[in-house]
Design a protein around this motif. Structure first.
Motif, PDB file in Angstrom:
ATOM      1  N   GLN A 100      82.015   0.395  22.224  1.00 25.64           N
ATOM      2  CA  GLN A 100      81.518  -0.637  21.320  1.00 25.64           C
ATOM      3  C   GLN A 100      80.108  -1.100  21.675  1.00 25.64           C
ATOM      4  O   GLN A 100      79.528  -1.935  20.983  1.00 25.64           O
ATOM      5  CB  GLN A 100      82.489  -1.809  21.249  1.00 25.64           C
ATOM      6  CG  GLN A 100      83.744  -1.427  20.502  1.00 25.64           C
ATOM      7  CD  GLN A 100      84.653  -2.593  20.208  1.00 25.64           C
ATOM      8  OE1 GLN A 100      84.350  -3.743  20.500  1.00 25.64           O
ATOM      9  NE2 GLN A 100      85.795  -2.304  19.619  1.00 25.64           N
ATOM     10  N   ALA A 101      79.539  -0.550  22.737  1.00 26.59           N
ATOM     11  CA  ALA A 101      78.122  -0.802  23.030  1.00 26.59           C
ATOM     12  C   ALA A 101      77.273  -0.360  21.838  1.00 26.59           C
ATOM     13  O   ALA A 101      76.218  -0.937  21.562  1.00 26.59           O
ATOM     14  CB  ALA A 101      77.691  -0.061  24.297  1.00 26.59           C
ATOM     15  N   ALA A 102      77.750   0.645  21.121  1.00 25.86           N
ATOM     16  CA  ALA A 102      77.034   1.122  19.926  1.00 25.86           C
ATOM     17  C   ALA A 102      76.944   0.027  18.865  1.00 25.86           C
ATOM     18  O   ALA A 102      75.945  -0.061  18.144  1.00 25.86           O
ATOM     19  CB  ALA A 102      77.719   2.364  19.357  1.00 25.86           C
ATOM     20  N   MET A 135      74.194  -2.282  20.027  1.00 23.98           N
ATOM     21  CA  MET A 135      72.898  -1.616  19.802  1.00 23.98           C
ATOM     22  C   MET A 135      72.511  -1.680  18.332  1.00 23.98           C
ATOM     23  O   MET A 135      71.357  -1.958  18.002  1.00 23.98           O
ATOM     24  CB  MET A 135      72.959  -0.150  20.254  1.00 23.98           C
ATOM     25  CG  MET A 135      72.980   0.027  21.742  1.00 23.98           C
ATOM     26  SD  MET A 135      73.222   1.755  22.224  1.00 23.98           S
ATOM     27  CE  MET A 135      71.839   2.556  21.467  1.00 23.98           C
ATOM     28  N   ALA A 136      73.453  -1.428  17.452  1.00 28.35           N
ATOM     29  CA  ALA A 136      73.170  -1.440  16.011  1.00 28.35           C
ATOM     30  C   ALA A 136      72.768  -2.837  15.535  1.00 28.35           C
ATOM     31  O   ALA A 136      71.811  -2.988  14.767  1.00 28.35           O
ATOM     32  CB  ALA A 136      74.382  -0.944  15.227  1.00 28.35           C
ATOM     33  N   VAL A 137      73.483  -3.864  15.997  1.00 27.87           N
ATOM     34  CA  VAL A 137      73.152  -5.239  15.593  1.00 27.87           C
ATOM     35  C   VAL A 137      71.744  -5.596  16.053  1.00 27.87           C
ATOM     36  O   VAL A 137      70.932  -6.130  15.281  1.00 27.87           O
ATOM     37  CB  VAL A 137      74.195  -6.235  16.148  1.00 27.87           C
ATOM     38  CG1 VAL A 137      73.725  -7.676  16.003  1.00 27.87           C
ATOM     39  CG2 VAL A 137      75.536  -6.035  15.454  1.00 27.87           C
ATOM     40  N   TYR A 158      69.491  -2.008  25.351  1.00 26.83           N
ATOM     41  CA  TYR A 158      70.587  -2.818  24.812  1.00 26.83           C
ATOM     42  C   TYR A 158      71.933  -2.149  25.129  1.00 26.83           C
ATOM     43  O   TYR A 158      72.869  -2.802  25.591  1.00 26.83           O
ATOM     44  CB  TYR A 158      70.471  -2.989  23.300  1.00 26.83           C
ATOM     45  CG  TYR A 158      69.277  -3.771  22.804  1.00 26.83           C
ATOM     46  CD1 TYR A 158      68.663  -4.756  23.572  1.00 26.83           C
ATOM     47  CD2 TYR A 158      68.769  -3.532  21.535  1.00 26.83           C
ATOM     48  CE1 TYR A 158      67.576  -5.473  23.094  1.00 26.83           C
ATOM     49  CE2 TYR A 158      67.688  -4.253  21.047  1.00 26.83           C
ATOM     50  CZ  TYR A 158      67.093  -5.214  21.823  1.00 26.83           C
ATOM     51  OH  TYR A 158      66.043  -5.922  21.340  1.00 26.83           O
ATOM     52  N   GLY A 159      72.036  -0.867  24.851  1.00 26.69           N
ATOM     53  CA  GLY A 159      73.276  -0.135  25.123  1.00 26.69           C
ATOM     54  C   GLY A 159      73.564  -0.055  26.607  1.00 26.69           C
ATOM     55  O   GLY A 159      74.712  -0.246  27.039  1.00 26.69           O
ATOM     56  N   ALA A 160      72.535   0.223  27.398  1.00 21.13           N
ATOM     57  CA  ALA A 160      72.718   0.323  28.848  1.00 21.13           C
ATOM     58  C   ALA A 160      73.195  -1.005  29.425  1.00 21.13           C
ATOM     59  O   ALA A 160      74.057  -1.025  30.309  1.00 21.13           O
ATOM     60  CB  ALA A 160      71.414   0.755  29.511  1.00 21.13           C
TER      61      ALA A 160
END
Length: 182
Positions: free
Chosen positions: A45-47, A50-52, A81-83
């Motif tokens: 859900q890190a994705a 990242m998308a937001v 952001y994802g990291a």
């Protein structure tokens, strides 16, 4: 659900100051929001986070700042952001004050080092010399300080509220049990 509310607050903290015609110097809930979201959600859900954040970057760049939007200019930021969410999922799988403090330091410092290096390397604001890199980092110090302070305060709030709520529920439960025994 609370993690998604925190993520929404992080995104809004970037947008609302501009909607009110005020521009801060990096006082947002992004670092703390991503740390909290990453610590509470499955890694994939890190994705979502990242998308937001990518959507807020795109909106701010095109509609608030009036610049053309180029994805290549944001890849380092989005990767961070994802990291950060992934780091939080490992670092904060058992939440302690020390781990949250480490997450705050990693969040603000990592963003400062990576994004300002990318700004220097890919941009034309500073000469591509060590002196230019130094000037870029020095110019960003006020932003770094604000990010570090804001991330620390908001991380205390985001991570502390569930603990406080659990303590209140436990206290209320104990009071009811005592009253039932009397």
């Amino acid at each position: 659900m609370y993690a998604f509310v925190v993520l929404l607050l992080a995104a809004l903290s970037r947008l609302v100051p501009h909607m009110m015609h005020g521009v801060g110097i990096n006082i947002t809930a992004v670092g703390a929001g991503l740390l909290f979201f990453g610590s509470r959600r499955p890694r994939w859900q890190a994705a979502i986070a990242m998308a937001v954040m990518a959507l807020t970057d795109a909106y701010l760049t095109k509609y608030v700042y009036g610049f053309p939007f180029h994805i290549s200019g944001y890849l380092v930021t989005w990767a961070w952001y994802g990291a950060l969410c992934l780091i939080a999922s490992g670092l904060l799988n058992k939440v302690t004050v020390l781990r949250v403090a480490a997450g705050v330091f990693v969040s603000a410092t990592g963003f400062y080092v990576l994004v300002d290096f990318a700004l220097w390397a890919m941009g034309n604001l500073y000469p591509h010399t060590f002196a230019g890199l130094g000037a870029c980092y020095v110019a960003a110090l006020p932003f770094y300080g604000n990010d570090l302070a804001c991330t620390a305060v908001l991380s205390a709030v985001f991570f502390g509220l569930p603990v406080l709520a659990a303590k209140l529920v436990e206290t209320m439960h104990n009071v009811r049990n005592r009253q039932a025994l009397q």
